[in-house]
Design an enzyme around this catalytic site. Sequence first.
Site, PDB file in Angstrom:
ATOM      1  N   SER A 152     -29.599 -53.755   7.616  1.00 39.22           N
ATOM      2  CA  SER A 152     -29.158 -54.030   6.701  1.00 39.22           C
ATOM      3  C   SER A 152     -27.507 -54.097   6.856  1.00 39.22           C
ATOM      4  O   SER A 152     -27.463 -53.862   7.956  1.00 39.22           O
ATOM      5  CB  SER A 152     -29.221 -53.120   5.545  1.00 39.22           C
ATOM      6  OG  SER A 152     -28.047 -52.962   4.293  1.00 39.22           O
ATOM      7  N   TYR A 165     -27.810 -44.775   1.391  1.00 37.45           N
ATOM      8  CA  TYR A 165     -27.855 -46.402   1.712  1.00 37.45           C
ATOM      9  C   TYR A 165     -27.191 -46.694   2.767  1.00 37.45           C
ATOM     10  O   TYR A 165     -27.844 -47.345   3.752  1.00 37.45           O
ATOM     11  CB  TYR A 165     -27.870 -46.906   1.153  1.00 37.45           C
ATOM     12  CG  TYR A 165     -29.058 -48.760   1.081  1.00 37.45           C
ATOM     13  CD1 TYR A 165     -30.745 -48.133   1.457  1.00 37.45           C
ATOM     14  CD2 TYR A 165     -28.526 -49.883   1.332  1.00 37.45           C
ATOM     15  CE1 TYR A 165     -31.250 -49.776   1.586  1.00 37.45           C
ATOM     16  CE2 TYR A 165     -29.083 -51.100   1.665  1.00 37.45           C
ATOM     17  CZ  TYR A 165     -30.670 -50.469   1.652  1.00 37.45           C
ATOM     18  OH  TYR A 165     -31.376 -51.503   2.011  1.00 37.45           O
TER      19      TYR A 165
HETATM   20  P1  NAD Z   1     -39.151 -53.472  -2.403  1.00 34.73           P
HETATM   21  O1  NAD Z   1     -38.621 -52.000  -2.763  1.00 34.73           O
HETATM   22  O2  NAD Z   1     -39.647 -54.593  -2.650  1.00 34.73           O
HETATM   23  O3  NAD Z   1     -40.168 -52.432  -0.805  1.00 34.73           O
HETATM   24  C1  NAD Z   1     -39.970 -51.486  -0.942  1.00 34.73           C
HETATM   25  C2  NAD Z   1     -41.174 -51.437  -0.199  1.00 34.73           C
HETATM   26  O4  NAD Z   1     -40.704 -49.784   0.611  1.00 34.73           O
HETATM   27  C3  NAD Z   1     -42.324 -50.888  -1.738  1.00 34.73           C
HETATM   28  O5  NAD Z   1     -43.045 -51.630  -1.288  1.00 34.73           O
HETATM   29  C4  NAD Z   1     -41.439 -49.890  -1.509  1.00 34.73           C
HETATM   30  O6  NAD Z   1     -43.329 -49.628  -2.512  1.00 34.73           O
HETATM   31  C5  NAD Z   1     -41.974 -48.941  -0.369  1.00 34.73           C
HETATM   32  N1  NAD Z   1     -41.863 -48.078   0.273  1.00 34.73           N
HETATM   33  C6  NAD Z   1     -40.866 -47.104  -0.706  1.00 34.73           C
HETATM   34  N2  NAD Z   1     -41.031 -45.577  -0.455  1.00 34.73           N
HETATM   35  C7  NAD Z   1     -42.497 -45.502   0.273  1.00 34.73           C
HETATM   36  C8  NAD Z   1     -42.639 -44.378   1.006  1.00 34.73           C
HETATM   37  N3  NAD Z   1     -42.103 -43.227   0.797  1.00 34.73           N
HETATM   38  N4  NAD Z   1     -43.687 -44.527   2.132  1.00 34.73           N
HETATM   39  C9  NAD Z   1     -44.050 -45.983   1.908  1.00 34.73           C
HETATM   40  N5  NAD Z   1     -43.792 -47.372   1.284  1.00 34.73           N
HETATM   41  C10 NAD Z   1     -42.273 -47.235  -0.045  1.00 34.73           C
HETATM   42  O7  NAD Z   1     -37.400 -53.854  -0.940  1.00 34.73           O
HETATM   43  P2  NAD Z   1     -37.154 -55.642  -0.234  1.00 34.73           P
HETATM   44  O8  NAD Z   1     -35.881 -55.536  -0.351  1.00 34.73           O
HETATM   45  O9  NAD Z   1     -38.589 -55.875   0.388  1.00 34.73           O
HETATM   46  O10 NAD Z   1     -37.085 -54.541   1.030  1.00 34.73           O
HETATM   47  C11 NAD Z   1     -37.574 -53.746   1.640  1.00 34.73           C
HETATM   48  C12 NAD Z   1     -36.923 -53.387   3.530  1.00 34.73           C
HETATM   49  O11 NAD Z   1     -34.912 -54.254   3.587  1.00 34.73           O
HETATM   50  C13 NAD Z   1     -35.840 -52.203   2.799  1.00 34.73           C
HETATM   51  O12 NAD Z   1     -36.151 -51.257   4.132  1.00 34.73           O
HETATM   52  C14 NAD Z   1     -34.523 -52.467   2.568  1.00 34.73           C
HETATM   53  O13 NAD Z   1     -33.639 -51.490   3.106  1.00 34.73           O
HETATM   54  C15 NAD Z   1     -33.948 -53.443   3.056  1.00 34.73           C
HETATM   55  N6  NAD Z   1     -32.668 -54.425   2.763  1.00 34.73           N
HETATM   56  C16 NAD Z   1     -32.903 -55.562   1.889  1.00 34.73           C
HETATM   57  C17 NAD Z   1     -32.282 -56.226   1.665  1.00 34.73           C
HETATM   58  C18 NAD Z   1     -32.638 -57.091   0.745  1.00 34.73           C
HETATM   59  O14 NAD Z   1     -31.113 -57.399   0.106  1.00 34.73           O
HETATM   60  N7  NAD Z   1     -33.497 -56.760  -0.387  1.00 34.73           N
HETATM   61  C19 NAD Z   1     -31.078 -56.417   2.395  1.00 34.73           C
HETATM   62  C20 NAD Z   1     -30.814 -55.471   3.556  1.00 34.73           C
HETATM   63  C21 NAD Z   1     -32.384 -54.483   3.917  1.00 34.73           C
END
Ligand code: NAD
Length: 272
Positions: A152, A165
Amino acid sequence: MDKLFDIKNRVAVITGATGVLCGEMARELARRGAKVAVAGTTQERADKLADEINGMGGNAIGLAVNVLDKDSLIKARDKVMKAYGRVDILVNGAGGNNKAATVSPDLSFFDIPADALKWVFDLNILGTILTTQVFGEVMVKQGKGSIINISSMNSYRPLTNIVAYSAAKAGINNFTQWMAVHFSQKYSADIRVNAIAPGFFLTNQNRFLLVDEKTGEPTSRAKQILGHTPMGRYGTPEDLLGTLVWLASDASAFVTGVVVPVDGGFSAYSGV
Ligand code: NAD
Protein backbone atom coordinates in the site's frame (compact mmCIF):
# COMPACT_ATOMS: atom_id res chain seq x y z
CA MET A 1 6.76 -9.58 -26.46
CA ASP A 2 3.55 -11.64 -26.45
CA LYS A 3 5.55 -14.71 -25.40
CA LEU A 4 7.19 -12.81 -22.53
CA PHE A 5 3.80 -11.85 -21.09
CA ASP A 6 2.20 -15.22 -21.82
CA ILE A 7 0.65 -16.85 -18.72
CA LYS A 8 -1.60 -19.30 -20.55
CA ASN A 9 -2.07 -22.53 -18.53
CA ARG A 10 -0.07 -21.16 -15.58
CA VAL A 11 -1.75 -21.93 -12.27
CA ALA A 12 -2.51 -18.92 -10.07
CA VAL A 13 -3.71 -18.87 -6.46
CA ILE A 14 -5.28 -15.58 -5.38
CA THR A 15 -6.20 -14.82 -1.77
CA GLY A 16 -8.65 -12.00 -1.12
CA ALA A 17 -10.13 -12.93 -4.51
CA THR A 18 -13.69 -12.28 -3.42
CA GLY A 19 -12.66 -8.69 -2.61
CA VAL A 20 -12.73 -5.73 -4.97
CA LEU A 21 -9.13 -5.44 -6.18
CA CYS A 22 -8.08 -9.08 -6.21
CA GLY A 23 -11.37 -10.20 -7.77
CA GLU A 24 -10.49 -8.13 -10.81
CA MET A 25 -6.96 -9.59 -10.73
CA ALA A 26 -8.36 -13.13 -10.73
CA ARG A 27 -10.64 -12.33 -13.69
CA GLU A 28 -7.73 -10.84 -15.66
CA LEU A 29 -5.40 -13.80 -15.03
CA ALA A 30 -8.23 -16.09 -16.19
CA ARG A 31 -8.90 -13.94 -19.29
CA ARG A 32 -5.24 -14.47 -20.16
CA GLY A 33 -5.64 -18.24 -19.98
CA ALA A 34 -4.29 -18.93 -16.49
CA LYS A 35 -6.03 -21.55 -14.36
CA VAL A 36 -7.12 -19.69 -11.27
CA ALA A 37 -7.78 -20.95 -7.74
CA VAL A 38 -9.76 -18.17 -6.12
CA ALA A 39 -9.71 -18.04 -2.33
CA GLY A 40 -12.46 -16.48 -0.26
CA THR A 41 -13.34 -16.72 3.40
CA THR A 42 -16.29 -19.01 2.62
CA GLN A 43 -16.66 -21.77 0.03
CA GLU A 44 -19.90 -20.22 -1.15
CA ARG A 45 -18.34 -16.84 -1.97
CA ALA A 46 -15.29 -18.45 -3.59
CA ASP A 47 -17.48 -20.76 -5.70
CA LYS A 48 -19.62 -17.84 -6.83
CA LEU A 49 -16.54 -16.14 -8.31
CA ALA A 50 -15.19 -19.41 -9.74
CA ASP A 51 -18.58 -20.03 -11.42
CA GLU A 52 -18.52 -16.54 -12.89
CA ILE A 53 -15.01 -17.08 -14.30
CA ASN A 54 -15.90 -20.52 -15.66
CA GLY A 55 -19.03 -18.98 -17.19
CA MET A 56 -16.93 -16.52 -19.16
CA GLY A 57 -14.82 -19.34 -20.58
CA GLY A 58 -12.09 -19.39 -17.94
CA ASN A 59 -10.84 -22.23 -15.78
CA ALA A 60 -11.35 -21.67 -12.04
CA ILE A 61 -11.89 -23.45 -8.75
CA GLY A 62 -13.05 -21.91 -5.47
CA LEU A 63 -11.14 -22.31 -2.20
CA ALA A 64 -12.36 -21.57 1.34
CA VAL A 65 -9.32 -20.13 3.11
CA ASN A 66 -8.54 -18.40 6.35
CA VAL A 67 -5.03 -17.05 5.75
CA LEU A 68 -4.42 -17.11 9.52
CA ASP A 69 -5.04 -20.84 9.77
CA LYS A 70 -2.28 -23.00 8.33
CA ASP A 71 -4.50 -26.11 8.24
CA SER A 72 -7.01 -24.33 6.05
CA LEU A 73 -4.19 -23.19 3.75
CA ILE A 74 -2.83 -26.75 3.51
CA LYS A 75 -6.30 -28.08 2.67
CA ALA A 76 -6.57 -25.43 -0.04
CA ARG A 77 -3.15 -26.38 -1.39
CA ASP A 78 -4.21 -30.05 -1.57
CA LYS A 79 -7.27 -29.02 -3.57
CA VAL A 80 -5.18 -26.94 -6.00
CA MET A 81 -2.65 -29.74 -6.46
CA LYS A 82 -5.44 -32.25 -7.11
CA ALA A 83 -7.11 -29.99 -9.67
CA TYR A 84 -4.11 -28.42 -11.40
CA GLY A 85 -0.94 -30.17 -10.14
CA ARG A 86 1.19 -27.05 -9.62
CA VAL A 87 1.29 -23.42 -8.47
CA ASP A 88 3.02 -20.87 -10.69
CA ILE A 89 1.64 -17.60 -9.38
CA LEU A 90 0.56 -16.60 -5.87
CA VAL A 91 -1.18 -13.29 -5.23
CA ASN A 92 -1.25 -12.51 -1.50
CA GLY A 93 -4.26 -10.21 -1.64
CA ALA A 94 -6.08 -10.88 1.65
CA GLY A 95 -5.56 -7.81 3.77
CA GLY A 96 -7.15 -4.64 5.03
CA ASN A 97 -7.76 -2.25 7.86
CA ASN A 98 -10.68 -1.87 10.27
CA LYS A 99 -12.42 0.92 12.06
CA ALA A 100 -11.61 -0.38 15.53
CA ALA A 101 -7.89 0.10 14.83
CA THR A 102 -8.27 3.59 13.34
CA VAL A 103 -7.80 6.89 15.18
CA SER A 104 -10.96 9.01 14.86
CA PRO A 105 -12.80 11.78 16.76
CA ASP A 106 -14.32 8.93 18.85
CA LEU A 107 -11.14 6.90 19.33
CA SER A 108 -7.74 8.22 20.41
CA PHE A 109 -4.50 6.38 19.68
CA PHE A 110 -4.22 5.62 23.42
CA ASP A 111 -7.56 3.80 23.52
CA ILE A 112 -7.21 1.51 20.51
CA PRO A 113 -7.72 -2.00 21.89
CA ALA A 114 -4.85 -4.46 21.56
CA ASP A 115 -7.04 -7.01 19.84
CA ALA A 116 -7.97 -4.49 17.10
CA LEU A 117 -4.27 -3.76 16.47
CA LYS A 118 -3.47 -7.47 16.47
CA TRP A 119 -6.29 -8.18 13.99
CA VAL A 120 -4.73 -5.77 11.47
CA PHE A 121 -1.16 -7.00 11.96
CA ASP A 122 -2.22 -10.63 11.73
CA LEU A 123 -4.34 -10.27 8.63
CA ASN A 124 -1.79 -8.28 6.65
CA ILE A 125 1.53 -9.71 7.82
CA LEU A 126 0.98 -13.13 9.34
CA GLY A 127 -1.57 -14.02 6.64
CA THR A 128 0.91 -13.19 3.88
CA ILE A 129 3.76 -15.08 5.53
CA LEU A 130 1.72 -18.23 6.27
CA THR A 131 0.27 -18.32 2.74
CA THR A 132 3.79 -17.95 1.31
CA GLN A 133 4.99 -20.84 3.48
CA VAL A 134 2.27 -23.15 2.23
CA PHE A 135 2.26 -22.33 -1.50
CA GLY A 136 5.96 -21.36 -1.66
CA GLU A 137 6.84 -24.97 -0.76
CA VAL A 138 5.25 -26.09 -4.04
CA MET A 139 7.28 -23.48 -5.93
CA VAL A 140 10.47 -24.77 -4.29
CA LYS A 141 9.72 -28.27 -5.63
CA GLN A 142 9.05 -26.82 -9.09
CA GLY A 143 12.12 -24.51 -8.93
CA LYS A 144 9.98 -21.69 -10.33
CA GLY A 145 7.20 -19.34 -9.33
CA SER A 146 6.14 -15.74 -8.93
CA ILE A 147 4.70 -14.34 -5.71
CA ILE A 148 2.99 -10.97 -5.71
CA ASN A 149 2.22 -9.34 -2.37
CA ILE A 150 -0.23 -6.48 -2.07
CA SER A 151 1.29 -3.58 -0.18
CA SER A 152 0.00 0.00 0.00
CA MET A 153 1.02 3.65 -0.29
CA ASN A 154 1.24 3.87 3.49
CA SER A 155 4.15 1.43 3.44
CA TYR A 156 6.58 4.13 2.22
CA ARG A 157 5.38 6.94 4.49
CA PRO A 158 2.63 6.29 7.03
CA LEU A 159 -0.80 7.82 6.51
CA THR A 160 -2.50 9.50 9.46
CA ASN A 161 -4.95 7.57 11.67
CA ILE A 162 -4.33 4.04 10.36
CA VAL A 163 -1.50 3.18 12.70
CA ALA A 164 -1.41 -0.63 12.54
CA TYR A 165 -2.26 -0.83 8.84
CA SER A 166 0.63 1.52 7.98
CA ALA A 167 3.13 -0.48 10.02
CA ALA A 168 1.79 -3.79 8.70
CA LYS A 169 2.11 -2.75 5.05
CA ALA A 170 5.64 -1.42 5.71
CA GLY A 171 6.26 -4.93 7.01
CA ILE A 172 4.96 -6.34 3.71
CA ASN A 173 7.64 -4.41 1.81
CA ASN A 174 10.31 -5.68 4.18
CA PHE A 175 9.02 -9.25 3.91
CA THR A 176 8.91 -8.97 0.10
CA GLN A 177 12.62 -8.14 0.04
CA TRP A 178 13.48 -10.76 2.66
CA MET A 179 11.61 -13.53 0.89
CA ALA A 180 12.99 -12.59 -2.54
CA VAL A 181 16.54 -12.94 -1.23
CA HIS A 182 15.79 -16.13 0.69
CA PHE A 183 14.22 -17.95 -2.27
CA SER A 184 17.01 -16.84 -4.64
CA GLN A 185 19.88 -17.76 -2.34
CA LYS A 186 18.51 -20.95 -0.77
CA TYR A 187 16.27 -22.48 -3.41
CA SER A 188 15.99 -21.04 -6.90
CA ALA A 189 16.59 -17.69 -8.56
CA ASP A 190 13.45 -18.41 -10.58
CA ILE A 191 11.21 -18.05 -7.55
CA ARG A 192 10.55 -14.33 -7.47
CA VAL A 193 8.76 -12.23 -4.87
CA ASN A 194 7.54 -8.72 -5.63
CA ALA A 195 4.80 -6.43 -4.42
CA ILE A 196 2.35 -3.92 -5.81
CA ALA A 197 1.68 -0.79 -3.72
CA PRO A 198 -1.70 0.52 -4.85
CA GLY A 199 -2.43 4.18 -4.30
CA PHE A 200 -6.02 5.08 -3.45
CA PHE A 201 -8.90 2.94 -4.62
CA LEU A 202 -12.38 3.44 -3.24
CA THR A 203 -13.31 0.01 -1.87
CA ASN A 204 -15.22 -1.47 1.08
CA GLN A 205 -12.30 -1.39 3.49
CA ASN A 206 -11.67 2.38 3.19
CA ARG A 207 -15.10 3.74 2.25
CA PHE A 208 -15.74 4.81 5.88
CA LEU A 209 -12.64 7.04 5.69
CA LEU A 210 -13.36 8.57 2.30
CA VAL A 211 -17.12 9.02 2.08
CA ASP A 212 -19.16 10.79 4.74
CA GLU A 213 -21.63 8.16 5.99
CA LYS A 214 -24.42 10.70 6.52
CA THR A 215 -24.11 12.95 3.48
CA GLY A 216 -22.37 10.71 0.93
CA GLU A 217 -19.96 13.61 0.26
CA PRO A 218 -16.15 13.13 0.10
CA THR A 219 -14.53 13.51 3.53
CA SER A 220 -11.77 16.07 4.06
CA ARG A 221 -9.34 13.12 3.98
CA ALA A 222 -10.66 12.15 0.53
CA LYS A 223 -10.18 15.73 -0.70
CA GLN A 224 -6.62 15.74 0.62
CA ILE A 225 -5.88 12.43 -1.10
CA LEU A 226 -7.13 13.60 -4.47
CA GLY A 227 -5.31 16.91 -4.00
CA HIS A 228 -2.08 14.98 -3.47
CA THR A 229 -2.61 12.63 -6.41
CA PRO A 230 -1.21 14.43 -9.47
CA MET A 231 -3.55 12.45 -11.75
CA GLY A 232 -6.45 13.81 -9.68
CA ARG A 233 -8.50 10.63 -9.38
CA TYR A 234 -8.81 7.37 -7.48
CA GLY A 235 -7.41 4.26 -9.12
CA THR A 236 -9.73 1.68 -10.61
CA PRO A 237 -9.08 -2.06 -10.14
CA GLU A 238 -8.17 -2.25 -13.85
CA ASP A 239 -5.25 0.13 -13.21
CA LEU A 240 -3.45 -2.67 -11.35
CA LEU A 241 -3.71 -5.30 -14.06
CA GLY A 242 -0.77 -4.33 -16.30
CA THR A 243 1.65 -4.43 -13.36
CA LEU A 244 0.09 -7.70 -12.16
CA VAL A 245 0.57 -9.47 -15.50
CA TRP A 246 4.10 -8.10 -15.86
CA LEU A 247 5.10 -9.40 -12.40
CA ALA A 248 3.29 -12.73 -12.88
CA SER A 249 4.90 -13.47 -16.24
CA ASP A 250 8.41 -14.05 -17.57
CA ALA A 251 8.43 -10.41 -18.74
CA SER A 252 9.77 -9.64 -15.24
CA ALA A 253 12.18 -12.63 -15.11
CA PHE A 254 15.07 -10.52 -13.67
CA VAL A 255 12.90 -8.59 -11.23
CA THR A 256 12.64 -9.71 -7.61
CA GLY A 257 12.29 -7.93 -4.27
CA VAL A 258 10.69 -4.76 -5.66
CA VAL A 259 7.56 -2.88 -4.61
CA VAL A 260 5.89 -1.17 -7.56
CA PRO A 261 3.74 1.88 -6.80
CA VAL A 262 0.56 2.13 -8.88
CA ASP A 263 -0.67 5.40 -7.48
CA GLY A 264 -1.36 8.12 -10.05
CA GLY A 265 1.85 9.84 -8.92
CA PHE A 266 0.91 10.13 -5.20
CA SER A 267 4.31 8.92 -3.95
CA ALA A 268 6.19 11.29 -6.28
CA TYR A 269 4.40 14.46 -5.20
CA SER A 270 5.66 16.55 -2.28
CA GLY A 271 2.39 18.52 -2.19
CA VAL A 272 4.01 21.73 -3.51
P1 NAD B 1 -11.47 -5.99 0.14
O1 NAD B 1 -11.88 -5.83 1.57
O2 NAD B 1 -12.49 -5.83 -0.93
O3 NAD B 1 -10.72 -7.40 -0.04
C1 NAD B 1 -10.01 -8.03 0.97
C2 NAD B 1 -10.35 -9.51 0.95
O4 NAD B 1 -9.61 -10.19 1.98
C3 NAD B 1 -11.84 -9.79 1.23
O5 NAD B 1 -12.37 -10.55 0.17
C4 NAD B 1 -11.83 -10.63 2.50
O6 NAD B 1 -12.80 -11.64 2.49
C5 NAD B 1 -10.44 -11.23 2.48
N1 NAD B 1 -10.05 -11.64 3.83
C6 NAD B 1 -10.20 -10.94 4.99
N2 NAD B 1 -9.76 -11.68 6.02
C7 NAD B 1 -9.33 -12.87 5.51
C8 NAD B 1 -8.78 -14.05 6.08
N3 NAD B 1 -8.53 -14.16 7.40
N4 NAD B 1 -8.47 -15.08 5.25
C9 NAD B 1 -8.68 -14.99 3.94
N5 NAD B 1 -9.19 -13.89 3.33
C10 NAD B 1 -9.51 -12.84 4.11
O7 NAD B 1 -10.27 -4.96 -0.04
P2 NAD B 1 -9.46 -4.49 -1.32
O8 NAD B 1 -9.48 -3.02 -1.28
O9 NAD B 1 -9.85 -5.21 -2.55
O10 NAD B 1 -8.00 -4.93 -0.85
C11 NAD B 1 -7.21 -5.94 -1.43
C12 NAD B 1 -5.79 -5.74 -0.97
O11 NAD B 1 -5.31 -4.47 -1.45
C13 NAD B 1 -5.61 -5.71 0.54
O12 NAD B 1 -4.39 -6.32 0.89
C14 NAD B 1 -5.55 -4.23 0.84
O13 NAD B 1 -4.89 -3.99 2.04
C15 NAD B 1 -4.80 -3.73 -0.37
N6 NAD B 1 -4.93 -2.30 -0.68
C16 NAD B 1 -6.13 -1.71 -0.91
C17 NAD B 1 -6.15 -0.35 -1.23
C18 NAD B 1 -7.43 0.38 -1.50
O14 NAD B 1 -7.37 1.61 -1.71
N7 NAD B 1 -8.57 -0.28 -1.49
C19 NAD B 1 -4.99 0.39 -1.32
C20 NAD B 1 -3.79 -0.24 -1.08
C21 NAD B 1 -3.77 -1.60 -0.77
